[in-house]
Scaffold this motif. Structure first.
Motif, short mmCIF file in Angstrom:
data_model
loop_
_atom_site.label_atom_id
_atom_site.label_comp_id
_atom_site.label_asym_id
_atom_site.label_seq_id
_atom_site.Cartn_x
_atom_site.Cartn_y
_atom_site.Cartn_z
N LEU A 37 -10.02 -1.16 -7.36
CA LEU A 37 -8.68 -1.24 -6.64
C LEU A 37 -7.82 -0.38 -7.40
CD1 LEU A 37 -6.80 -3.02 -4.63
CD2 LEU A 37 -6.42 -4.42 -6.85
N SER A 38 -6.93 0.10 -6.59
CA SER A 38 -5.75 0.91 -6.67
C SER A 38 -4.58 0.44 -6.23
CB SER A 38 -5.83 2.38 -6.10
OG SER A 38 -7.19 3.04 -6.95
N CYS A 162 -7.09 0.41 -1.85
CA CYS A 162 -5.64 0.72 -2.14
C CYS A 162 -4.76 0.09 -1.64
CB CYS A 162 -5.26 2.29 -2.39
SG CYS A 162 -3.83 2.68 -2.94
N LEU A 163 -4.06 -0.71 -2.18
CA LEU A 163 -2.97 -1.62 -1.68
C LEU A 163 -1.32 -0.65 -1.76
CD1 LEU A 163 -5.29 -3.65 -2.51
CD2 LEU A 163 -3.53 -5.37 -2.81
N PHE A 175 0.10 -1.51 3.49
CA PHE A 175 -1.12 -1.23 4.29
C PHE A 175 -2.26 -1.38 3.05
CE2 PHE A 175 -4.20 1.70 6.07
CZ PHE A 175 -4.26 1.20 7.18
N VAL A 176 -3.33 -1.58 3.73
CA VAL A 176 -4.51 -1.39 2.57
C VAL A 176 -5.50 -0.44 2.98
CG1 VAL A 176 -6.52 -2.72 1.51
CG2 VAL A 176 -4.45 -3.97 2.07
N PHE A 177 -5.72 0.63 2.30
CA PHE A 177 -6.34 1.62 2.33
C PHE A 177 -7.97 1.51 2.00
CE2 PHE A 177 -2.44 4.02 2.02
CZ PHE A 177 -2.40 4.69 3.25
N SER A 178 -8.93 1.94 2.62
CA SER A 178 -10.20 1.37 2.27
C SER A 178 -11.31 2.70 2.97
CB SER A 178 -10.87 0.29 2.94
OG SER A 178 -10.91 0.26 4.19
N ILE A 304 1.25 -7.09 -6.42
CA ILE A 304 1.75 -5.85 -5.64
C ILE A 304 3.13 -6.06 -4.92
CG2 ILE A 304 -0.64 -5.04 -5.55
CD1 ILE A 304 -0.39 -6.15 -2.44
N ASN A 305 3.81 -7.05 -5.11
CA ASN A 305 5.20 -7.40 -4.60
C ASN A 305 4.98 -6.99 -3.15
OD1 ASN A 305 6.79 -8.59 -6.29
ND2 ASN A 305 6.98 -6.80 -7.69
N ILE A 306 4.43 -7.64 -2.28
CA ILE A 306 4.79 -7.41 -0.91
C ILE A 306 5.89 -7.54 -0.31
CG2 ILE A 306 3.76 -8.06 1.35
CD1 ILE A 306 1.21 -8.78 0.09
#
Length: 371
Positions: A37-38, A162-163, A175-178, A304-306
């Motif tokens: 995870l990033s 990556c969040l 956004f969540v990259f994958s 990650i403090n959304i």
């Protein structure tokens, strides 16, 4: 001959399951979600964007000279040109008309106290396997309709992600990259956000070995479909409630307490399989312990403090992803255990597995409480 064949089959299964449990025990569940995870935060200015990135150091192993899993300030300075070249190829920030931002600076985050003070949120606490860098991209003209192309993933790891939080003026988006979702444009559709957090929720439960062992322990006692539905529903309602309360900051407990308590829930449920004779009323146990597991599910979203403006949609999507993964796990376990009932050694099998899970839970409890 048949009896001998069954004996060999029994020993083979027990050996395989023993090896599987040892492998699970060797994992560190409290950090397992961080493995691939990033986390990124991008602050978009007029002609400059600052990207603060926490990522697995192994992706830049060429710069980790002392092989300690962290990039130091001196290592970043020594490998500045290599890091700039590599990261500019993996993470592209593109303004309208295909104007790529130029990566002009790569610096360790802790070497920039003044920059740190300008960031609107706190960075997550990453394990010793990760490093945090601050990347600066610049343009000669004002940024318009920014698009992020993110390709910094562990090779061949489908669960890598990556969040990201992207901030521009008063707009905040997540956004969540994958590996299957590598591009993000400001003002994406709601479906993009839903799908990205849905996938994160599925990954979170499938890589959460402690949650998986808890669910399997519940099923080992047997019971019909009706009792199974009661237990799963009770667990779902409970962990969904505390997951939401924790992410909304209405409930807060030290992560070490939560992780240690989760380990104890695994120990108790697996041990109870030795003396409990019926699954009647076990849904109440699933509900009570589900409240604790919900706090564990919330951990990564809290870190990650959304932003509040996207919290409801992100939380609902993540929670739904957790449930989809949970249903898959429970279905496979239930069908597998039902098939095993045809075997004469099935009661011994359940006891062996329960004993193994008790030992793993105790090991995790000691690790999380005293390590």
């Amino acid at each position: 001959m048949k009896a001998q064949w069954l004996q060999y089959l029994k020993l083979g299964l027990l050996s395989f399951l023993g090896a599987l449990l040892l492998w699970i025990a060797s994992a560190t569940p409290s950090q397992s979600h961080w493995a691939d995870l990033s986390v990124a935060e991008i602050v978009v200015g007029q002609t400059k964007s600052d990207l603060t990135l926490t990522f697995p150091t192994g992706l830049t192993a060429f710069a980790d000279d002392d092989r300690n899993g962290k990039l130091s300030a001196s290592e970043v300075r020594t490998h500045q040109s290599q890091l700039q070249k590599f990261l500019s190829e993996q993470i592209r920030l593109v303004s309208r008309n295909d104007r790529d931002g130029t990566l002009t600076s790569v610096q360790p985050f802790d070497a920039q106290p003044s920059a740190q003070a300008t960031l609107p949120t706190n960075l997550p606490i990453a394990p010793d396997t990760h490093s945090t860098l601050r990347l600066t991209y610049t343009w000669t003209q004002p940024i318009q309709a920014l698009t992020v192309n993110y390709n910094l993933f562990l090779p061949g790891v489908s669960t890598a992600s990556c969040l990201a939080t992207i901030r521009q003026d008063q707009r905040i988006q997540t956004f969540v990259f994958s590996p299957d979702n590598r591009e993000f444009s400001l003002q994406p559709s709601a479906w993009q956000q839903i799908w990205s957090f849905l996938g994160l929720g599925i990954e979170h439960i499938l890589t959460g070995y402690d949650h998986i062992l808890f669910l399997v322990s519940l099923l080992l006692l047997g019971g019909g479909l009706k009792s199974l539905l009661k237990m799963v529903t009770a667990f779902t309602v409970a962990h969904s409630a505390t997951l939401s309360l924790a992410v909304l900051d209405l409930v807060s407990l030290p992560p070490q307490w939560v992780e240690s308590a989760i380990a104890l829930t695994i120990v108790y449920v697996a041990a109870e399989n030795f003396w409990r004779k019926s699954v009647k009323g076990r849904w109440q146990l699933a509900f009570g312990f589900g409240l604790i597991h919900g706090l564990g599910f919330a951990g990564i979203l809290q870190e990650i403090n959304i932003p509040r403006v996207h919290l409801a949609l992100s939380l609902a999507s993540f929670n739904l992803g957790v449930e989809i993964g949970q249903v898959a796990i429970v279905t496979i376990a239930f069908l597998g255990l039902r098939q095993l009932r045809k075997m004469p050694w099935e009661p011994y099998f359940r006891r062996w597995i329960s004993a193994g899970i008790v030992l793993i839970g105790l090991l995790w409890f000691v690790q999380r409480t005293f390590a």
